[in-house]
Design a protein around this motif. Structure first.
Motif, short mmCIF file in Angstrom:
data_model
loop_
_atom_site.label_atom_id
_atom_site.label_comp_id
_atom_site.label_asym_id
_atom_site.label_seq_id
_atom_site.Cartn_x
_atom_site.Cartn_y
_atom_site.Cartn_z
N GLY A 128 4.89 8.93 -10.35
CA GLY A 128 4.73 8.31 -9.03
C GLY A 128 3.27 8.09 -8.69
N VAL A 129 2.43 9.07 -9.00
CA VAL A 129 0.99 8.93 -8.74
C VAL A 129 0.41 7.80 -9.59
CG1 VAL A 129 -1.24 10.07 -8.98
CG2 VAL A 129 0.69 11.30 -7.98
N LEU A 130 0.85 7.71 -10.83
CA LEU A 130 0.37 6.65 -11.71
C LEU A 130 0.75 5.27 -11.18
CD1 LEU A 130 -0.98 5.84 -14.40
CD2 LEU A 130 1.28 5.98 -15.44
N VAL A 131 2.00 5.12 -10.75
CA VAL A 131 2.45 3.84 -10.18
C VAL A 131 1.64 3.51 -8.93
CG1 VAL A 131 4.38 2.70 -9.02
CG2 VAL A 131 4.76 3.90 -11.16
N GLY A 132 1.46 4.49 -8.06
CA GLY A 132 0.67 4.26 -6.85
C GLY A 132 -0.78 3.92 -7.16
N GLY A 133 -1.35 4.61 -8.15
CA GLY A 133 -2.73 4.33 -8.53
C GLY A 133 -2.92 2.93 -9.09
N VAL A 134 -1.98 2.50 -9.92
CA VAL A 134 -2.07 1.15 -10.49
C VAL A 134 -1.95 0.10 -9.39
CG1 VAL A 134 -0.87 -0.51 -11.97
CG2 VAL A 134 -1.32 1.81 -12.80
N LEU A 135 -1.00 0.31 -8.47
CA LEU A 135 -0.84 -0.66 -7.38
C LEU A 135 -2.07 -0.67 -6.46
CD1 LEU A 135 2.92 -0.25 -6.48
CD2 LEU A 135 1.82 -2.18 -7.59
N ALA A 136 -2.64 0.50 -6.19
CA ALA A 136 -3.85 0.54 -5.35
C ALA A 136 -5.01 -0.14 -6.06
CB ALA A 136 -4.19 1.99 -5.02
N TRP A 137 -5.12 0.08 -7.36
CA TRP A 137 -6.17 -0.56 -8.14
C TRP A 137 -6.02 -2.08 -8.12
CZ3 TRP A 137 -5.77 -2.16 -13.63
CH2 TRP A 137 -6.99 -2.57 -14.15
N ARG A 138 -4.77 -2.54 -8.12
CA ARG A 138 -4.50 -3.99 -8.06
C ARG A 138 -4.54 -4.52 -6.63
NH1 ARG A 138 -3.56 -6.96 -12.54
NH2 ARG A 138 -2.00 -8.08 -11.36
N ARG A 139 -4.94 -3.67 -5.70
CA ARG A 139 -5.13 -4.02 -4.28
C ARG A 139 -3.84 -4.46 -3.59
NH1 ARG A 139 -10.91 -4.74 -3.13
NH2 ARG A 139 -11.97 -4.38 -5.09
N ALA A 140 -2.77 -3.74 -3.90
CA ALA A 140 -1.51 -3.99 -3.20
C ALA A 140 -1.61 -3.41 -1.79
CB ALA A 140 -0.36 -3.32 -3.96
N PRO A 141 -0.80 -3.89 -0.86
CA PRO A 141 -0.81 -3.33 0.50
C PRO A 141 -0.47 -1.84 0.47
CG PRO A 141 0.42 -5.38 0.44
CD PRO A 141 0.10 -5.04 -0.98
N PHE A 142 -1.07 -1.10 1.40
CA PHE A 142 -0.91 0.35 1.42
C PHE A 142 0.55 0.77 1.50
CE2 PHE A 142 -0.72 4.39 3.78
CZ PHE A 142 -1.39 5.19 2.87
N ALA A 143 1.32 0.11 2.35
CA ALA A 143 2.74 0.48 2.49
C ALA A 143 3.48 0.29 1.16
CB ALA A 143 3.40 -0.36 3.59
N MET A 144 3.16 -0.76 0.43
CA MET A 144 3.80 -0.99 -0.86
C MET A 144 3.41 0.10 -1.86
SD MET A 144 3.32 -4.14 -3.50
CE MET A 144 4.40 -5.35 -2.79
N VAL A 145 2.16 0.51 -1.83
CA VAL A 145 1.70 1.57 -2.74
C VAL A 145 2.46 2.85 -2.48
CG1 VAL A 145 -0.28 3.03 -3.33
CG2 VAL A 145 -0.60 0.57 -3.04
N VAL A 146 2.56 3.24 -1.22
CA VAL A 146 3.23 4.49 -0.87
C VAL A 146 4.72 4.42 -1.19
CG1 VAL A 146 3.86 5.99 1.07
CG2 VAL A 146 1.55 5.09 0.89
N LEU A 147 5.35 3.34 -0.83
CA LEU A 147 6.80 3.21 -1.09
C LEU A 147 7.11 3.15 -2.58
CD1 LEU A 147 7.85 0.76 1.76
CD2 LEU A 147 8.34 3.20 1.58
N ALA A 148 6.30 2.45 -3.34
CA ALA A 148 6.54 2.37 -4.78
C ALA A 148 6.32 3.72 -5.46
CB ALA A 148 5.63 1.32 -5.41
N ALA A 149 5.29 4.44 -5.05
CA ALA A 149 5.03 5.76 -5.64
C ALA A 149 6.15 6.73 -5.30
CB ALA A 149 3.69 6.30 -5.14
N ALA A 150 6.54 6.76 -4.04
CA ALA A 150 7.62 7.66 -3.62
C ALA A 150 8.95 7.25 -4.26
CB ALA A 150 7.75 7.66 -2.10
N GLY A 151 9.20 5.96 -4.34
CA GLY A 151 10.43 5.48 -4.96
C GLY A 151 10.50 5.81 -6.43
#
Length: 104
Positions: A70-93
């Motif tokens: 989950g942290v890896l998915v969130g980190g990749v999305l944050a690095w790709r500058r995804a919206p914060f809500a998407m980063v959190v939801l994708a990591a938790a999901g």
């Protein structure tokens, strides 16, 4: 005054002093470029260590594979500058889906 109250007051004064030093010394102290680089690198190292311990450990042992994934998915999305809500939801999901699948 009890020892607990004295310690709380001492910590409060120390915290306020640390916060006050930055603005007070801002224009008066010039740090060499090498020191600024080392401080920046040190901050990155501390944040990486905090991330690693938070993502990989729980109660002194390995946290399982779901949390680091989950942290890896969130980190990749944050690095790709995804919206914060998407980063959190994708990591938790991701972590929830892996736990539901029994990966733990």
């Amino acid at each position: 005054m009890s020892a607990t109250v004295a310690m709380i007051l001492a910590l409060a004064v120390g915290t306020y002093a640390f916060r006050l030093v930055g603005p007070v010394l801002h224009g008066r102290v010039e740090l060499p470029a090498r020191v600024q680089e080392l401080l920046s690198a040190g901050a990155i190292v501390l944040l990486a260590a905090l991330l690693a311990t938070g993502a990989l450990t729980e109660n002194g042992g390995f946290a399982g594979w779901a949390r680091p994934a989950g942290v890896l998915v969130g980190g990749v999305l944050a690095w790709r500058r995804a919206p914060f809500a998407m980063v959190v939801l994708a990591a938790a999901g991701t972590a929830a889906a892996l736990r539901a699948a029994g990966v733990g």
